[in-house]
Scaffold this active site. Structure first.
Site, PDB file in Angstrom:
ATOM      1  N   SER A  46       0.975 -45.076   6.814  1.00  0.00           N
ATOM      2  CA  SER A  46       1.280 -44.792   8.231  1.00  0.00           C
ATOM      3  C   SER A  46       0.130 -44.259   8.970  1.00  0.00           C
ATOM      4  O   SER A  46      -0.486 -43.431   8.237  1.00  0.00           O
ATOM      5  CB  SER A  46       2.270 -43.801   8.172  1.00  0.00           C
ATOM      6  OG  SER A  46       2.889 -43.294   9.363  1.00  0.00           O
ATOM      7  N   GLU A  47       0.033 -44.542  10.143  1.00  0.00           N
ATOM      8  CA  GLU A  47      -1.310 -44.321  10.792  1.00  0.00           C
ATOM      9  C   GLU A  47      -1.405 -42.762  11.123  1.00  0.00           C
ATOM     10  O   GLU A  47      -2.467 -42.275  11.343  1.00  0.00           O
ATOM     11  CB  GLU A  47      -1.241 -44.857  12.082  1.00  0.00           C
ATOM     12  CG  GLU A  47      -1.034 -46.446  12.350  1.00  0.00           C
ATOM     13  CD  GLU A  47       0.219 -46.839  12.375  1.00  0.00           C
ATOM     14  OE1 GLU A  47       0.300 -47.503  13.595  1.00  0.00           O
ATOM     15  OE2 GLU A  47       0.993 -46.934  11.931  1.00  0.00           O
ATOM     16  N   ASN A  48      -0.347 -41.832  11.246  1.00  0.00           N
ATOM     17  CA  ASN A  48      -0.343 -40.482  11.306  1.00  0.00           C
ATOM     18  C   ASN A  48      -0.740 -39.871  10.086  1.00  0.00           C
ATOM     19  O   ASN A  48      -0.931 -38.497  10.068  1.00  0.00           O
ATOM     20  CB  ASN A  48       1.130 -39.998  11.594  1.00  0.00           C
ATOM     21  CG  ASN A  48       1.964 -40.439  11.040  1.00  0.00           C
ATOM     22  OD1 ASN A  48       2.269 -41.292  10.297  1.00  0.00           O
ATOM     23  ND2 ASN A  48       3.170 -39.265  10.725  1.00  0.00           N
ATOM     24  N   SER A  88      -6.797 -42.191   7.976  1.00  0.00           N
ATOM     25  CA  SER A  88      -6.048 -43.335   7.887  1.00  0.00           C
ATOM     26  C   SER A  88      -6.443 -44.506   8.840  1.00  0.00           C
ATOM     27  O   SER A  88      -6.166 -45.413   8.249  1.00  0.00           O
ATOM     28  CB  SER A  88      -4.765 -42.791   8.764  1.00  0.00           C
ATOM     29  OG  SER A  88      -3.529 -43.589   8.690  1.00  0.00           O
TER      30      SER A  88
END
Length: 216
Positions: A46-48, A88
């Site tokens: 996940s990008e976060n 990330s």
């Protein structure tokens, strides 16, 4: 009979192979995680800033601090890890993610993707999509074949601002599966009782039928 939403997600889940690192976009692509085989290990990114996301939580398991990039609550696994957003995106930009499954507003017959600007709506930005399509090894689009207005979403040229140029490898809709190759767009799978003529009538992009089968 066009494929249902669940059937589309099942087809998209067949893109995975054991050991992959995968990123799932907001909306229907997120649901693909529900169809990963039990005997297959896929690490979701996940990008976060989370690697190794578990399934969506039951109500009693909800932790508001554990969310994916779409702000949905998720669960952690024994091997989950957390890091800042810069790290990330370094994973994405460094080519360490094997596949991403994204939604789209438009895809051109050459594989151009438009999926960040929604006409008539304010958006905060393009999110991670531009980095994903530039850095991930395989780009799969999962979307409805036509817009709610009935307009085609598979186009000769995208009309909306582009997320990436010639980046899409495969498109999965409720009518069929399309591969985008150096020779153009090919129809490689078709939903039951859907004809090629029907797909052509609902598609602006030029494509060549190269059907593998009619089933899931």
């Amino acid at each position: 009979m066009p494929w249902t939403r669940e059937e589309m997600c099942k087809i998209a889940a067949a893109e995975f192979t054991d050991g992959m690192y995968a990123n799932l976009g907001i909306g229907m692509p997120t649901e693909v995680a529900n169809f990963i085989p039990d005997d297959m290990h896929i690490t979701l990114h996940s990008e976060n800033g989370m690697l190794g996301m578990g399934p969506f939580p039951r109500e009693s398991e909800v932790d508001p601090d554990l969310i994916n990039a779409g702000k949905q609550t998720v669960t952690a696994l024994p091997d989950s890890s957390y890091f800042d957003s810069a790290t990330s995106f370094a994973m994405i930009r460094g080519g360490h993610i094997d596949i991403t499954i994204l939604g789209a507003l438009e895809v051109s017959e050459e594989g151009d993707l438009a999926n960040w600007m929604i006409p008539g709506k304010m958006v905060k930005g393009m999110g991670g999509a531009m980095d994903l399509v530039a850095g991930v090894k395989r780009i799969v689009v999962l979307m409805e074949h036509n817009a709610k207005s009935g307009e085609a979403k598979l186009l000769k040229k995208c009309k909306l601002p582009l997320t990436g140029v010639k980046v899409v490898d495969r498109v999965i809709t409720e009518l069929g599966v399309f591969d985008i190759t150096a020779g153009g767009m090919q129809l490689v799978k078709i939903a039951p009782e859907v004809s090629v003529d029907e797909i052509k009538a609902r598609t602006e992009a030029a494509f060549v039928p190269k059907l593998m089968d009619h089933n899931l």
